[in-house]
Design a protein around this motif. Structure first.
Motif, mmCIF file in Angstrom:
data_model
loop_
_atom_site.group_PDB
_atom_site.id
_atom_site.type_symbol
_atom_site.label_atom_id
_atom_site.label_comp_id
_atom_site.label_asym_id
_atom_site.label_seq_id
_atom_site.Cartn_x
_atom_site.Cartn_y
_atom_site.Cartn_z
ATOM 1 N N SER A 11 -5.633 3.947 -6.925
ATOM 2 C CA SER A 11 -4.809 3.283 -5.808
ATOM 3 C C SER A 11 -3.531 2.798 -6.102
ATOM 4 O O SER A 11 -3.175 2.057 -7.028
ATOM 5 C CB SER A 11 -5.701 1.834 -5.169
ATOM 6 O OG SER A 11 -4.802 1.236 -4.502
ATOM 7 N N ALA A 12 -2.649 3.259 -5.358
ATOM 8 C CA ALA A 12 -1.081 3.112 -5.734
ATOM 9 C C ALA A 12 -0.783 1.684 -5.404
ATOM 10 O O ALA A 12 0.165 1.129 -6.482
ATOM 11 C CB ALA A 12 -0.215 4.028 -4.841
ATOM 12 N N LEU A 13 -1.479 0.862 -4.621
ATOM 13 C CA LEU A 13 -1.372 -0.424 -4.536
ATOM 14 C C LEU A 13 -1.805 -1.324 -5.656
ATOM 15 O O LEU A 13 -0.767 -2.019 -6.150
ATOM 16 C CB LEU A 13 -2.034 -1.007 -3.103
ATOM 17 C CG LEU A 13 -1.823 -2.309 -2.855
ATOM 18 C CD1 LEU A 13 -0.119 -2.614 -2.385
ATOM 19 C CD2 LEU A 13 -2.530 -2.746 -1.783
ATOM 20 N N ILE A 14 -3.061 -0.822 -6.050
ATOM 21 C CA ILE A 14 -3.362 -1.766 -7.414
ATOM 22 C C ILE A 14 -2.439 -1.438 -8.493
ATOM 23 O O ILE A 14 -2.221 -2.136 -9.583
ATOM 24 C CB ILE A 14 -4.802 -1.174 -7.500
ATOM 25 C CG1 ILE A 14 -5.713 -1.807 -6.406
ATOM 26 C CG2 ILE A 14 -5.416 -2.246 -8.657
ATOM 27 C CD1 ILE A 14 -5.636 -3.218 -6.154
ATOM 28 N N ARG A 15 -2.169 -0.005 -8.721
ATOM 29 C CA ARG A 15 -1.284 0.398 -9.780
ATOM 30 C C ARG A 15 0.133 -0.254 -9.786
ATOM 31 O O ARG A 15 0.460 -0.901 -10.881
ATOM 32 C CB ARG A 15 -1.033 2.102 -9.834
ATOM 33 C CG ARG A 15 -2.242 2.824 -10.206
ATOM 34 C CD ARG A 15 -1.773 4.088 -10.609
ATOM 35 N NE ARG A 15 -1.015 4.879 -9.564
ATOM 36 C CZ ARG A 15 -1.111 5.547 -8.601
ATOM 37 N NH1 ARG A 15 -2.662 5.501 -8.235
ATOM 38 N NH2 ARG A 15 -0.374 6.116 -7.584
ATOM 39 N N LEU A 30 4.410 -2.010 -20.480
ATOM 40 C CA LEU A 30 3.584 -0.940 -19.672
ATOM 41 C C LEU A 30 3.924 0.461 -20.215
ATOM 42 O O LEU A 30 5.190 0.634 -20.059
ATOM 43 C CB LEU A 30 3.915 -1.157 -18.100
ATOM 44 C CG LEU A 30 3.425 -0.120 -17.454
ATOM 45 C CD1 LEU A 30 1.743 -0.457 -17.238
ATOM 46 C CD2 LEU A 30 4.118 -0.361 -15.805
ATOM 47 N N VAL A 31 2.882 1.156 -20.783
ATOM 48 C CA VAL A 31 3.348 2.377 -21.203
ATOM 49 C C VAL A 31 3.021 3.632 -20.187
ATOM 50 O O VAL A 31 3.721 4.826 -20.357
ATOM 51 C CB VAL A 31 2.680 2.774 -22.417
ATOM 52 C CG1 VAL A 31 3.031 1.778 -23.436
ATOM 53 C CG2 VAL A 31 1.026 2.789 -22.224
ATOM 54 N N GLY A 32 2.400 3.221 -19.108
ATOM 55 C CA GLY A 32 2.365 4.178 -18.040
ATOM 56 C C GLY A 32 1.174 3.844 -17.026
ATOM 57 O O GLY A 32 0.495 2.933 -17.140
ATOM 58 N N ALA A 33 1.254 4.489 -15.881
ATOM 59 C CA ALA A 33 0.293 4.000 -14.724
ATOM 60 C C ALA A 33 -0.173 5.349 -14.349
ATOM 61 O O ALA A 33 0.171 6.161 -13.694
ATOM 62 C CB ALA A 33 0.914 3.199 -13.869
ATOM 63 N N ALA A 34 -1.656 5.763 -14.625
ATOM 64 C CA ALA A 34 -2.234 7.011 -14.335
ATOM 65 C C ALA A 34 -3.063 6.869 -13.084
ATOM 66 O O ALA A 34 -3.773 5.877 -12.781
ATOM 67 C CB ALA A 34 -2.876 7.484 -15.448
ATOM 68 N N LEU A 54 -9.022 0.021 -16.361
ATOM 69 C CA LEU A 54 -9.782 1.255 -15.833
ATOM 70 C C LEU A 54 -10.360 1.130 -14.685
ATOM 71 O O LEU A 54 -11.251 -0.022 -14.657
ATOM 72 C CB LEU A 54 -10.560 1.875 -17.191
ATOM 73 C CG LEU A 54 -11.330 3.042 -16.468
ATOM 74 C CD1 LEU A 54 -10.372 4.160 -16.206
ATOM 75 C CD2 LEU A 54 -12.237 3.337 -17.788
ATOM 76 N N ASP A 55 -10.153 1.449 -13.615
ATOM 77 C CA ASP A 55 -10.758 1.549 -12.193
ATOM 78 C C ASP A 55 -12.178 2.155 -12.434
ATOM 79 O O ASP A 55 -12.100 3.253 -13.124
ATOM 80 C CB ASP A 55 -10.063 2.127 -11.189
ATOM 81 C CG ASP A 55 -10.627 1.999 -9.933
ATOM 82 O OD1 ASP A 55 -11.508 1.087 -9.690
ATOM 83 O OD2 ASP A 55 -10.305 2.711 -9.023
ATOM 84 N N VAL A 56 -13.158 1.591 -11.839
ATOM 85 C CA VAL A 56 -14.653 2.179 -11.937
ATOM 86 C C VAL A 56 -14.757 3.397 -11.105
ATOM 87 O O VAL A 56 -15.111 4.347 -11.405
ATOM 88 C CB VAL A 56 -15.580 1.175 -11.651
ATOM 89 C CG1 VAL A 56 -17.058 1.665 -11.292
ATOM 90 C CG2 VAL A 56 -15.644 -0.090 -12.563
ATOM 91 N N GLU A 57 -14.147 3.281 -9.889
ATOM 92 C CA GLU A 57 -14.012 4.481 -9.029
ATOM 93 C C GLU A 57 -12.809 5.231 -8.978
ATOM 94 O O GLU A 57 -11.741 4.737 -8.349
ATOM 95 C CB GLU A 57 -14.433 3.764 -7.585
ATOM 96 C CG GLU A 57 -15.967 2.948 -7.531
ATOM 97 C CD GLU A 57 -15.904 2.352 -6.402
ATOM 98 O OE1 GLU A 57 -15.336 2.443 -5.460
ATOM 99 O OE2 GLU A 57 -17.005 1.696 -6.100
ATOM 100 N N LEU A 104 -12.748 -7.294 -14.630
ATOM 101 C CA LEU A 104 -11.812 -7.803 -13.931
ATOM 102 C C LEU A 104 -12.292 -7.534 -12.438
ATOM 103 O O LEU A 104 -12.182 -6.251 -12.015
ATOM 104 C CB LEU A 104 -10.468 -7.793 -14.292
ATOM 105 C CG LEU A 104 -9.592 -8.729 -13.572
ATOM 106 C CD1 LEU A 104 -9.822 -10.109 -14.140
ATOM 107 C CD2 LEU A 104 -8.122 -8.594 -13.834
ATOM 108 N N ALA A 105 -12.300 -8.383 -11.572
ATOM 109 C CA ALA A 105 -12.456 -7.934 -10.028
ATOM 110 C C ALA A 105 -11.276 -7.391 -9.378
ATOM 111 O O ALA A 105 -10.257 -7.555 -9.887
ATOM 112 C CB ALA A 105 -12.920 -9.195 -9.366
ATOM 113 N N LYS A 106 -11.602 -6.580 -8.496
ATOM 114 C CA LYS A 106 -10.249 -6.000 -7.913
ATOM 115 C C LYS A 106 -9.664 -7.175 -7.074
ATOM 116 O O LYS A 106 -10.268 -8.180 -6.687
ATOM 117 C CB LYS A 106 -10.951 -4.791 -6.732
ATOM 118 C CG LYS A 106 -11.157 -3.764 -7.227
ATOM 119 C CD LYS A 106 -11.441 -2.539 -6.171
ATOM 120 C CE LYS A 106 -12.203 -1.197 -6.763
ATOM 121 N NZ LYS A 106 -11.192 -0.689 -7.644
#
Length: 349
Positions: A11-15, A30-34, A54-57, A104-106
């Motif tokens: 998710s671009a918003l969460i990133r 912050l070394v990166g957002a993948a 790390l996102d689960v989905e 952590l919860a979304k």
């Protein structure tokens, strides 16, 4: 010391949200957002982050698959970002089994106050994860056997408190407990819903019966009762029985459920028949309670530093001078049975 953090989320918003929180925090880098596992793999190799969210989905390769490969190739503290749903809880518990440090919860993106609370939580969890000691050895799937319990009683109660790293530590202890063990009460820092899934998972693995506490249960041998994620679990004496009372009070020692609340009630109600154990976790919850247990004649134990993912809670308990034994995780269940058998012989531990 700068903590290098990599954000992995489709998710671009969460990133964007996580990236801004990390960039604005002193001592975080912050070394990166993948956006997917393939990009994340390259960033891990290039930047060698200290902590990964790390996102689960995720598309292409899901979070669990990426996590499993990561822990084999380059063990790194990982915080899973998951939904507060039954399915999210199941996946998160599996992630903890695979080696994730925390979860952590979304975030809820529609409330300003919620975002600030989320910022504080993610900062705390990243700092905690950076301190985690990851084992390079693969986790054993074999259930360890404890000595036979020669002393049968309904008077003894075992109380266990844990936080970060506690789900796997509790599983290690409970799966080795004999079917006729004394009643066990447990406080693990977890949100509502997650405790329900955690209790079901433990019940499927253990010889004893593991339940999420509902309130007003009689505590009986061969059963363990887990505090629900939004209530304090307390133990009260009712005639010849011990019963569970759940309360909806304020946070204590920063938590609800609180280990201190549970331990204090056990000290008052169970006294010298209590055995209390503090397992891995960040913070001080349980330290005051362990003092109460000791002052009322109960037996006290803490997990040692070598086997603790986070040594905060056990260390604070040990600092009180009220912990009688400091024990490695794999030996805790055996030590508990040894202590119970010794109590049955009526000599002082």
């Amino acid at each position: 010391m700068m903590i290098k953090v990599l954000v992995v989320d489709d998710s671009a918003l969460i990133r964007s949200l996580l990236s801004e929180i990390i960039k604005n925090e002193p001592n975080f880098l912050l070394v990166g957002a993948a956006s997917d596992a393939y990009v994340a793999r390259d960033m891990v190799n290039q930047y060698r982050p200290d902590v990964i969210t790390l996102d689960v989905e995720m598309p292409k390769v899901d979070g669990l698959t990426f996590l499993e490969k990561l822990m084999k190739a380059r063990p790194t503290p990982v915080i899973m970002i998951s939904s507060l749903t039954e399915q999210g809880a199941e996946v998160t518990l599996r992630a903890l089994e695979l080696g994730a440090v925390d979860y952590l919860a979304k975030p809820k993106l529609d409330i300003a106050k919620g975002i600030e609370e989320y910022r504080q939580e993610i900062v705390f969890k990243i700092k905690t994860a950076a301190l985690a000691k990851l084992s390079s050895k693969p986790k054993s799937t074999r259930t360890q056997s404890s000595p036979a319990l020669r002393f049968k009683t309904t008077e003894k109660i075992i109380a266990i408190g844990a936080s970060t790293g506690g789900t796997e530590a509790i599983k290690t202890v409970l799966t080795a407990m004999p079917i006729d063990s004394p009643g066990i009460v447990i406080t693990q820092h977890m949100p509502p819903g997650f405790t329900t899934s955690f209790a079901k998972r433990l019940n499927a693995l253990c010889r004893i019966t593991v339940l999420e506490a509902q309130g007003d249960e009689r505590i009986v041998p061969g059963h363990a009762y887990l505090a629900p994620g939004d209530r304090h679990l307390t133990v009260v004496r009712s005639g010849a029985d011990y019963r569970i009372v759940l309360t909806d009070g304020p946070r204590v020692s920063g938590h609800k459920p609180s280990v201190d609340v549970m331990f204090e009630s056990v000290a008052e109600s169970v006294a010298s028949n209590a055995l209390a154990v503090v397992l891995t976790g960040m913070g001080k919850d349980g330290a005051l309670g362990i003092r109460y247990i000791a002052e009322h004649g109960g037996f006290t134990m803490a997990q040692d530093e070598a086997t603790s993912l986070i040594f905060g809670m056990p260390q604070e308990a040990i600092k009180t001078g009220c912990v009688k034994q400091v024990v490695g995780l794999e030996s805790i269940s055996c030590k508990l049975i040894e202590v119970l058998n010794a109590m049955g012989k009526d000599y002082r531990i």
